[in-house]
Write an enzyme that holds these catalytic residues in place. Structure first.
Site, short mmCIF file in Angstrom:
data_model
loop_
_atom_site.label_atom_id
_atom_site.label_comp_id
_atom_site.label_asym_id
_atom_site.label_seq_id
_atom_site.Cartn_x
_atom_site.Cartn_y
_atom_site.Cartn_z
N SER A 2 0.82 -1.21 0.00
CA SER A 2 0.00 0.00 0.00
C SER A 2 0.85 1.26 0.00
CB SER A 2 -0.93 0.00 1.21
OG SER A 2 -1.84 1.07 1.11
N GLY B 100 -4.32 3.54 9.26
CA GLY B 100 -4.89 4.16 10.46
C GLY B 100 -4.57 5.65 10.54
N GLY C 296 -8.38 6.31 4.59
CA GLY C 296 -9.20 5.21 4.08
C GLY C 296 -8.43 3.94 3.76
N SER C 297 -7.38 3.65 4.55
CA SER C 297 -6.59 2.44 4.24
C SER C 297 -7.43 1.18 4.42
CB SER C 297 -5.34 2.36 5.13
OG SER C 297 -5.68 2.02 6.47
N SER C 298 -8.33 1.18 5.40
CA SER C 298 -9.13 -0.03 5.64
C SER C 298 -10.07 -0.29 4.46
CB SER C 298 -9.92 0.07 6.95
OG SER C 298 -10.81 1.15 6.92
N GLU D 26 -15.38 -3.75 5.81
CA GLU D 26 -15.25 -2.54 6.62
C GLU D 26 -15.98 -2.69 7.96
OE1 GLU D 26 -12.97 -0.04 6.23
OE2 GLU D 26 -14.33 1.57 5.70
N ASP E 53 -16.37 5.39 2.85
CA ASP E 53 -14.99 5.14 2.42
C ASP E 53 -14.91 4.06 1.35
OD1 ASP E 53 -14.51 6.92 4.41
OD2 ASP E 53 -13.20 5.66 5.60
N1 LIG Z 1 -2.78 -2.80 3.61
C1 LIG Z 1 -3.41 -3.34 4.65
N2 LIG Z 1 -3.16 -4.63 5.01
C2 LIG Z 1 -3.78 -5.19 6.06
N3 LIG Z 1 -4.68 -4.54 6.85
C3 LIG Z 1 -4.96 -3.28 6.54
C4 LIG Z 1 -4.35 -2.61 5.43
N4 LIG Z 1 -4.82 -1.38 5.38
C5 LIG Z 1 -5.68 -1.25 6.42
N5 LIG Z 1 -5.77 -2.38 7.12
C6 LIG Z 1 -6.59 -2.63 8.31
O1 LIG Z 1 -7.30 -1.44 8.60
C7 LIG Z 1 -6.88 -0.88 9.87
C8 LIG Z 1 -6.85 0.63 9.79
O2 LIG Z 1 -8.17 1.06 9.56
P1 LIG Z 1 -8.79 2.36 10.19
O3 LIG Z 1 -10.16 2.42 9.69
O4 LIG Z 1 -8.58 2.41 11.66
O5 LIG Z 1 -7.91 3.55 9.56
P2 LIG Z 1 -7.97 4.18 8.10
O6 LIG Z 1 -8.93 3.39 7.27
O7 LIG Z 1 -6.59 4.30 7.61
O8 LIG Z 1 -8.54 5.63 8.37
P3 LIG Z 1 -10.06 6.18 8.16
O9 LIG Z 1 -10.97 5.06 8.46
O10 LIG Z 1 -10.17 7.29 9.18
O11 LIG Z 1 -10.08 6.69 6.79
C9 LIG Z 1 -5.52 -1.49 10.13
O12 LIG Z 1 -5.21 -1.53 11.50
C10 LIG Z 1 -5.69 -2.90 9.52
O13 LIG Z 1 -6.38 -3.76 10.41
C1 LIG Z 2 -15.32 8.58 10.68
C2 LIG Z 2 -15.97 8.10 9.39
O1 LIG Z 2 -17.07 8.97 9.09
C3 LIG Z 2 -15.03 8.24 8.21
C4 LIG Z 2 -13.72 7.52 8.35
O2 LIG Z 2 -12.94 7.74 7.19
C5 LIG Z 2 -16.46 6.69 9.57
C6 LIG Z 2 -17.41 6.23 8.47
O3 LIG Z 2 -17.99 7.05 7.78
O4 LIG Z 2 -17.59 5.00 8.38
MG LIG Z 3 -10.93 3.09 7.84
#
Ligand SMILES: Nc1ncnc2c1ncn2[C@@H]1O[C@H](COP(=O)(O)OP(=O)(O)OP(=O)(O)O)[C@@H](O)[C@H]1O
Ligand SMILES: C[C@@](O)(CCO)CC(=O)[O-]
Ligand SMILES: [Mg+2]
Length: 387
Positions: free
Chosen positions: A136, A141, A145-147, A193, A204
């Site tokens: 990636s 985190g 939007g990595s998740s 998600e 996301d």
């Molecule tokens: N490339 C990846 N490989 C494996 N797991 C991942 C990967 N990317 C994200 N994840 C999973 O998603 C979690 C992070 O998701 P989280 O929703 O907390 O943050 P985000 O998606 O980066 O931010 P946001 O939801 O605010 O946009 C990681 O701890 C992991 O469990």
């Molecule tokens: C915090 C939030 O609004 C966005 C996270 O990127 C959660 C969601 O919409 O699922």
């Molecule tokens: Mg996320």
């Protein structure tokens, strides 16, 4: 056969958190991607393992397919055309499989990603050996939007390996899915998600799937055609946080103060709607680009104030706000907050010298700055060579 997929991360211009409670949000995909490669062993290989390689994290997971089957076969997998929510009971069974991998404490956040992986893989493919490699461009985190990019790219690779999808598998280079396959893909990614976020709005995964700039409310999206340049500086405070905990915190606050929080969510709804109207309105209209940018800046500041009311700002985000304000620039957190990333609008007439100065000052605080392209294509797959 190898299937590759890539799905973009995103920025939220307005409406995070409130969108979970039914308000409108506006988000755009960015040109930073999560990549997944899926490879099945040839029939002659005597291989019974499902491997997940998280290359950037230097983590290799491996499960015996017989063992996974013993745990999950009562579900009747695979059921690729019926996106299904993973029950708490099944999450607990999968958690046992994930725990056996002994993830180091410092990387324990990845266990929810591994759980989502096992749910999506077994539901869509069933009990077949394979190797899945993930890399990636996105910080994990951090609010980009990595998740969702992980769930969307994984689902795209899994569905791409089936004969039921409508894709030209002889095509060389990146390919986009047709609308009905994209809808199915987005529904599965949303189920992933849910495992990672608890109660996602679906914003996301939707923007990662369909790309562009979108307005989103209660599961429904509209594409926005921007009629103005939108240049955003993204600052990663590098303060780690977890979206699941932040979303739960806002819900708890809204249960304690339902009337006040409902007014906050309503105000965010109005901000997102006004923001999307400004972006879409033709230029030159009654407003010049500069006037539009000033309104956007004001709306971003108002949205940030309301995110503070929701309890999801952070001292590192406040440092970004203070620093950019010195240069008369407006910022807001993006994504779930609690650290993570902030957005700063870079107006068209802003000189390169000022951009350099503000970036240097933010980097001196230990933050990382980047300018990403926004509003491009969503998820793509590839079967042949990539030039
Ligand atoms: N490339 C990846 N490989 C494996 N797991 C991942 C990967 N990317 C994200 N994840 C999973 O998603 C979690 C992070 O998701 P989280 O929703 O907390 O943050 P985000 O998606 O980066 O931010 P946001 O939801 O605010 O946009 C990681 O701890 C992991 O469990
Ligand atoms: C915090 C939030 O609004 C966005 C996270 O990127 C959660 C969601 O919409 O699922
Ligand atoms: Mg996320």
């Amino acid at each position: 056969m190898e299937v590759k997929a890539r799905a973009p991360g995103k920025i939220i211009l307005a409406g995070e958190h409130a969108v979970v409670h039914g308000s409108t949000a506006v988000a755009a995909c960015i040109d930073l991607y999560t990549y997944v490669s899926l490879r099945f062993p040839s029939d002659s290989d005597d291989d019974d393992t499902l491997k997940l390689v998280l290359k950037d994290m230097e983590l290799n997971f491996s499960w015996s397919v017989t063992r996974i089957k013993a745990t999950l076969s009562h579900l009747g997998s695979p059921f690729p055309s019926t996106p299904t929510t993973c029950s708490m009971e099944v999450i607990k069974s999968i958690a046992v499989l994930v725990d056996e991998q002994n993830i180091p404490e410092a990387k324990i956040g990845l266990s929810s990603g591994a759980t989502a992986f096992l749910w999506l893989y077994t539901s869509i493919i069933g009990f077949k050996p394979a190797t899945v490699v993930v890399t990636s461009d996105l910080p994990l985190g951090a609010g980009l939007g990595s998740s969702a990019a992980f769930c969307v790219s994984l689902t795209a690779a899994l569905l791409g390996s089936l004969n039921s999808v409508h894709l030209d598998k002889n095509h060389q280079g990146w390919l986009t899915y047709g609308e009905s396959d994209l809808d199915l893909l987005n529904k599965w990614a949303f189920e992933g998600e849910k495992i990672i976020h608890g109660k996602p709005s679906g914003l996301d995964n939707t923007v990662s799937t369909y790309g562009n700039i979108i307005k989103f409310r209660s599961g429904n999206m509209t594409c926005i055609k921007s009629n103005m340049p939108l240049k955003m500086l993204i600052t990663n405070t590098k303060v780690g946080r977890n979206t699941r905990a932040l979303v739960a915190g806002v819900s708890e606050r809204s249960m304690r103060h339902p009337d006040a929080m409902s007014s906050v969510f309503n105000a965010v709804d109005s901000i997102s709607k006004e923001l999307s109207t400004i972006i879409e309105s033709p230029t030159p209209d009654d407003l010049s680009i500069t006037e539009k940018e000033e309104r956007l800046e004001e709306l971003m500041e108002m949205n940030q104030g309301l995110l503070q009311c929701m309890g999801v700002s952070h001292s590192s985000i406040e440092t970004v706000l203070r620093t950019t304000l010195k240069f008369k620039l407006a910022s807001k957190l993006t994504g779930a907050g609690g650290g993570g990333c902030a957005l700063t609008l870079l107006p068209t007439l802003l000189s390169a010298t000022v951009v350099e100065k503000v970036t240097t000052e933010l980097e001196t605080c230990g933050f990382q700055c980047l300018i990403a392209g926004i509003g491009g294509t969503g998820v793509e797959v590839c079967f042949g060579g990539l030039s």
